[in-house]
Design an enzyme around this catalytic site. Structure first.
Site, PDB file in Angstrom:
ATOM      1  N   GLU A   1       4.338  14.906  -6.892  1.00  0.00           N
ATOM      2  CA  GLU A   1       3.791  13.773  -6.136  1.00  0.00           C
ATOM      3  C   GLU A   1       3.589  12.588  -7.070  1.00  0.00           C
ATOM      4  O   GLU A   1       3.336  12.778  -8.265  1.00  0.00           O
ATOM      5  CB  GLU A   1       2.465  14.205  -5.500  1.00  0.00           C
ATOM      6  CG  GLU A   1       1.706  13.134  -4.758  1.00  0.00           C
ATOM      7  CD  GLU A   1       2.401  12.614  -3.501  1.00  0.00           C
ATOM      8  OE1 GLU A   1       3.481  11.990  -3.640  1.00  0.00           O
ATOM      9  OE2 GLU A   1       1.871  12.785  -2.398  1.00  0.00           O
ATOM     10  N   ASP A   2       3.717  11.385  -6.519  1.00  0.00           N
ATOM     11  CA  ASP A   2       3.501  10.196  -7.342  1.00  0.00           C
ATOM     12  C   ASP A   2       2.027   9.949  -7.607  1.00  0.00           C
ATOM     13  O   ASP A   2       1.623   9.685  -8.729  1.00  0.00           O
ATOM     14  CB  ASP A   2       4.175   8.958  -6.751  1.00  0.00           C
ATOM     15  CG  ASP A   2       3.742   8.638  -5.323  1.00  0.00           C
ATOM     16  OD1 ASP A   2       2.987   9.415  -4.701  1.00  0.00           O
ATOM     17  OD2 ASP A   2       4.184   7.601  -4.793  1.00  0.00           O
TER      18      ASP A   2
ATOM     19  N   ASP B   1      -4.466  10.699  -4.174  1.00  0.00           N
ATOM     20  CA  ASP B   1      -5.415   9.671  -3.781  1.00  0.00           C
ATOM     21  C   ASP B   1      -6.519  10.309  -2.938  1.00  0.00           C
ATOM     22  O   ASP B   1      -7.452  10.904  -3.471  1.00  0.00           O
ATOM     23  CB  ASP B   1      -4.631   8.593  -3.014  1.00  0.00           C
ATOM     24  CG  ASP B   1      -5.398   7.327  -2.727  1.00  0.00           C
ATOM     25  OD1 ASP B   1      -6.598   7.253  -3.020  1.00  0.00           O
ATOM     26  OD2 ASP B   1      -4.788   6.393  -2.183  1.00  0.00           O
TER      27      ASP B   1
ATOM     28  N   PHE C   1      -4.589  -0.576  -6.605  1.00  0.00           N
ATOM     29  CA  PHE C   1      -3.337  -0.311  -5.916  1.00  0.00           C
ATOM     30  C   PHE C   1      -2.184  -0.503  -6.900  1.00  0.00           C
ATOM     31  O   PHE C   1      -2.031  -1.580  -7.477  1.00  0.00           O
ATOM     32  CB  PHE C   1      -3.166  -1.220  -4.697  1.00  0.00           C
ATOM     33  CG  PHE C   1      -2.062  -0.770  -3.801  1.00  0.00           C
ATOM     34  CD1 PHE C   1      -2.278   0.234  -2.872  1.00  0.00           C
ATOM     35  CD2 PHE C   1      -0.790  -1.317  -3.907  1.00  0.00           C
ATOM     36  CE1 PHE C   1      -1.250   0.690  -2.056  1.00  0.00           C
ATOM     37  CE2 PHE C   1       0.244  -0.869  -3.093  1.00  0.00           C
ATOM     38  CZ  PHE C   1       0.013   0.126  -2.171  1.00  0.00           C
ATOM     39  N   VAL C   2      -1.405   0.573  -7.101  1.00  0.00           N
ATOM     40  CA  VAL C   2      -0.348   0.534  -8.104  1.00  0.00           C
ATOM     41  C   VAL C   2       1.040   0.624  -7.469  1.00  0.00           C
ATOM     42  O   VAL C   2       1.226   1.230  -6.416  1.00  0.00           O
ATOM     43  CB  VAL C   2      -0.518   1.661  -9.148  1.00  0.00           C
ATOM     44  CG1 VAL C   2      -1.743   1.409 -10.005  1.00  0.00           C
ATOM     45  CG2 VAL C   2      -0.601   3.018  -8.496  1.00  0.00           C
TER      46      VAL C   2
ATOM     47  N   ARG D   1       9.478  -0.419  -6.065  1.00  0.00           N
ATOM     48  CA  ARG D   1       9.750   0.950  -6.534  1.00  0.00           C
ATOM     49  C   ARG D   1      10.558   0.953  -7.832  1.00  0.00           C
ATOM     50  O   ARG D   1      10.445   1.859  -8.635  1.00  0.00           O
ATOM     51  CB  ARG D   1      10.526   1.744  -5.481  1.00  0.00           C
ATOM     52  CG  ARG D   1       9.724   2.132  -4.268  1.00  0.00           C
ATOM     53  CD  ARG D   1      10.523   3.116  -3.407  1.00  0.00           C
ATOM     54  NE  ARG D   1       9.969   3.282  -2.088  1.00  0.00           N
ATOM     55  CZ  ARG D   1       8.953   4.084  -1.790  1.00  0.00           C
ATOM     56  NH1 ARG D   1       8.374   4.786  -2.741  1.00  0.00           N
ATOM     57  NH2 ARG D   1       8.512   4.182  -0.559  1.00  0.00           N
TER      58      ARG D   1
ATOM     59  N   GLY E   1       8.080   8.198  -3.051  1.00  0.00           N
ATOM     60  CA  GLY E   1       7.457   7.745  -4.288  1.00  0.00           C
ATOM     61  C   GLY E   1       7.663   8.624  -5.500  1.00  0.00           C
ATOM     62  O   GLY E   1       7.677   8.140  -6.624  1.00  0.00           O
TER      63      GLY E   1
ATOM     64  N   ASP F   1       5.450   2.096  -4.163  1.00  0.00           N
ATOM     65  CA  ASP F   1       5.785   0.851  -3.489  1.00  0.00           C
ATOM     66  C   ASP F   1       4.609   0.219  -2.765  1.00  0.00           C
ATOM     67  O   ASP F   1       3.565   0.830  -2.568  1.00  0.00           O
ATOM     68  CB  ASP F   1       6.876   1.112  -2.456  1.00  0.00           C
ATOM     69  CG  ASP F   1       6.336   1.823  -1.219  1.00  0.00           C
ATOM     70  OD1 ASP F   1       6.499   1.295  -0.107  1.00  0.00           O
ATOM     71  OD2 ASP F   1       5.740   2.907  -1.362  1.00  0.00           O
TER      72      ASP F   1
END
Length: 187
Positions: A108-109, A112, A161-162, A174, A53, A168
């Site tokens: 990091e993407d 969470d 949720f993105v 993506r 990600g 993804d």
């Protein structure tokens, strides 16, 4: 399936909504790169991207840095094909470069639950880097299970949720240039 944004097909029971445009993302990544460049002025860093990600974010961040940077990657898994973390983090790819005595920025993407970044940070600290920092494009603090604070945060977001810009759902979306919310269609 029906076509939606960017001619990408979305399941009939889902919809995409843009949260951050590519222009907003680009501007924020430039700000993060300026801060990192300032913080590590006169030194170099290893950008350690969390696969898969973070790859697009890391590429854009690297191009915006004004300091020396090398790249490496670490692979971890905790989601699989679900929108929920399994709670179990496992390594799927170790970094190739040694980090001992080096400035490491984990890229990091999304931050969470905090489980993945706690796991990675603990693993890397055992190898005694000179400095260890975390840059995350998105921070979702309402989902935190384990306390964790990133050093560089692009955007703080609500519990949605993105996808897009490297993120993804079941390996899809993506390649979207914007960050979008993927949500079920209302009945």
């Amino acid at each position: 399936m029906r076509p939606l944004l960017y001619s990408i097909r979305v399941p009939e029971d889902a919809r995409l909504r843009v949260m951050f445009t590519r222009q907003q993302i680009s501007a924020r990544v430039a700000e993060l790169a300026a801060q990192i460049s300032h913080d590590f002025a006169g030194d170099s860093v290893i950008l350690l991207g969390v696969l898969q990600g973070a790859t697009i974010f890391m590429a854009d961040l690297a191009r915006a840095l004004t300091i020396g940077a090398t790249f490496d990657f670490i692979g971890v898994a905790s989601y699989g094909k679900s929108t929920q973390s399994s709670g179990e983090v496992r390594i799927t790819k170790d970094p190739d470069q040694p980090v001992e005595g080096r400035n490491v920025i984990v890229v990091e993407d999304i931050l969470d639950t905090g489980l993945t970044l706690n796991f990675i940070s603990r693993l890397l600290r055992a190898h005694q880097p000179k400095a260890l920092r975390v840059a995350t494009l998105l921070d979702k603090p309402s989902r935190r299970v384990k306390p964790f604070q990133a050093d560089y945060v692009g955007f703080t977001i609500p519990d949605e949720f993105v996808v897009g810009y490297g993120m993804d759902f079941a390996e899809q979306y993506r390649n979207l240039p914007d960050i979008c919310v993927l949500s079920p269609r209302p009945d």
